[in-house]
Design a protein around this motif. Sequence first.
Motif, PDB file in Angstrom:
ATOM      1  N   UNK A   1      -0.010  17.693  -4.078  1.00  0.00           N
ATOM      2  CA  UNK A   1      -0.187  18.852  -3.071  1.00  0.00           C
ATOM      3  C   UNK A   1      -1.198  20.031  -4.161  1.00  0.00           C
ATOM      4  N   UNK A   2      -1.540  21.160  -2.794  1.00  0.00           N
ATOM      5  CA  UNK A   2      -2.296  21.922  -3.671  1.00  0.00           C
ATOM      6  C   UNK A   2      -1.793  22.917  -3.817  1.00  0.00           C
ATOM      7  N   UNK A   3      -1.181  23.128  -3.424  1.00  0.00           N
ATOM      8  CA  UNK A   3       0.263  25.322  -3.398  1.00  0.00           C
ATOM      9  C   UNK A   3       1.288  24.167  -3.479  1.00  0.00           C
ATOM     10  N   UNK A   4       2.202  25.544  -3.970  1.00  0.00           N
ATOM     11  CA  UNK A   4       4.151  25.351  -3.837  1.00  0.00           C
ATOM     12  C   UNK A   4       4.441  25.310  -5.209  1.00  0.00           C
ATOM     13  N   UNK A   5       5.474  24.176  -4.920  1.00  0.00           N
ATOM     14  CA  UNK A   5       6.075  23.441  -5.341  1.00  0.00           C
ATOM     15  C   UNK A   5       5.610  22.248  -5.774  1.00  0.00           C
ATOM     16  N   UNK A   6       5.610  21.663  -7.224  1.00  0.00           N
ATOM     17  CA  UNK A   6       4.962  20.276  -7.960  1.00  0.00           C
ATOM     18  C   UNK A   6       2.981  20.228  -7.340  1.00  0.00           C
ATOM     19  N   UNK A   7       2.707  21.415  -7.201  1.00  0.00           N
ATOM     20  CA  UNK A   7       1.471  21.234  -7.230  1.00  0.00           C
ATOM     21  C   UNK A   7       1.129  20.856  -8.036  1.00  0.00           C
ATOM     22  N   UNK A   8      -0.877  19.620  -7.959  1.00  0.00           N
ATOM     23  CA  UNK A   8      -0.810  19.321  -9.662  1.00  0.00           C
ATOM     24  C   UNK A   8      -0.630  17.215  -9.492  1.00  0.00           C
ATOM     25  N   UNK A   9       1.109  17.823  -9.505  1.00  0.00           N
ATOM     26  CA  UNK A   9       1.647  16.090  -9.738  1.00  0.00           C
ATOM     27  C   UNK A   9       1.715  15.536  -8.614  1.00  0.00           C
TER      28      UNK A   9
ATOM     29  N   UNK B   1       0.774  -1.288   0.136  1.00  0.00           N
ATOM     30  CA  UNK B   1       0.236   0.127   0.423  1.00  0.00           C
ATOM     31  C   UNK B   1       1.108   1.433   0.273  1.00  0.00           C
ATOM     32  N   UNK B   2       0.841   2.407  -0.762  1.00  0.00           N
ATOM     33  CA  UNK B   2       1.040   3.525  -1.227  1.00  0.00           C
ATOM     34  C   UNK B   2      -0.266   4.356  -0.407  1.00  0.00           C
ATOM     35  N   UNK B   3      -0.216   4.805   0.033  1.00  0.00           N
ATOM     36  CA  UNK B   3      -1.356   5.873   0.720  1.00  0.00           C
ATOM     37  C   UNK B   3      -0.730   7.150   1.269  1.00  0.00           C
ATOM     38  N   UNK B   4      -1.353   8.587   0.369  1.00  0.00           N
ATOM     39  CA  UNK B   4      -0.530   9.668   0.726  1.00  0.00           C
ATOM     40  C   UNK B   4      -1.817  11.458   0.905  1.00  0.00           C
ATOM     41  N   UNK B   5      -1.599  11.896   1.390  1.00  0.00           N
ATOM     42  CA  UNK B   5      -2.389  13.350   1.396  1.00  0.00           C
ATOM     43  C   UNK B   5      -1.994  14.466   0.753  1.00  0.00           C
ATOM     44  N   UNK B   6      -1.777  15.199  -0.386  1.00  0.00           N
ATOM     45  CA  UNK B   6      -0.768  16.157  -0.565  1.00  0.00           C
ATOM     46  C   UNK B   6       0.189  16.062  -0.744  1.00  0.00           C
ATOM     47  N   UNK B   7       0.553  15.243  -1.473  1.00  0.00           N
ATOM     48  CA  UNK B   7       1.855  14.806  -1.229  1.00  0.00           C
ATOM     49  C   UNK B   7       2.633  14.457  -3.203  1.00  0.00           C
ATOM     50  N   UNK B   8       4.070  14.528  -3.309  1.00  0.00           N
ATOM     51  CA  UNK B   8       4.294  14.590  -4.877  1.00  0.00           C
ATOM     52  C   UNK B   8       5.721  13.426  -5.118  1.00  0.00           C
ATOM     53  N   UNK B   9       5.490  12.216  -5.863  1.00  0.00           N
ATOM     54  CA  UNK B   9       6.367  11.367  -5.530  1.00  0.00           C
ATOM     55  C   UNK B   9       7.219  11.338  -6.951  1.00  0.00           C
ATOM     56  N   UNK B  10       8.289  11.659  -6.544  1.00  0.00           N
ATOM     57  CA  UNK B  10       9.610  12.401  -7.362  1.00  0.00           C
ATOM     58  C   UNK B  10      10.157  10.715  -7.967  1.00  0.00           C
TER      59      UNK B  10
END
Length: 117
Positions: free
Chosen positions: A37-45, A6-15
């Motif tokens: 993420x909803x704001x800042x760098x990587x928003x939407x990714x 399982x991989x669960x995360x809220x407002x995260x970007x996996x790079x």
Amino acid sequence: MQAQGQLKGSEVAVLFTGDSSTRLITPAGANVITSPRKTGRFRGLAFAQDPKSIPDKENLIIGGGQMEITGVLYFPKQMLKLTGSGEIGATVSQFAIIADTIAIEGNGQLTIEIGQN
């Protein structure tokens, strides 16, 4: 990830960065539930490949698990392959893919939906 993992995360970007072996692989039965993420760098990714790190093989999503990935899968220089009997993108409000190539094999299903917001 491993099968049934399982991989669960809220407002995260996996790079993904590193050498030519760094890539996304989700085996049959894996559960991935994330929102970007909803704001800042990587928003939407949701998941993104570092442009300097180009793997030798495709990103691979094998169905059978729960895939609730909200946001963008960004793999501009790499193939994304969806195989098995699972689906991706069917249960979230917003989902998009940027990839060099998208391959769908077997009983895989890809649903891309743009929400009202």
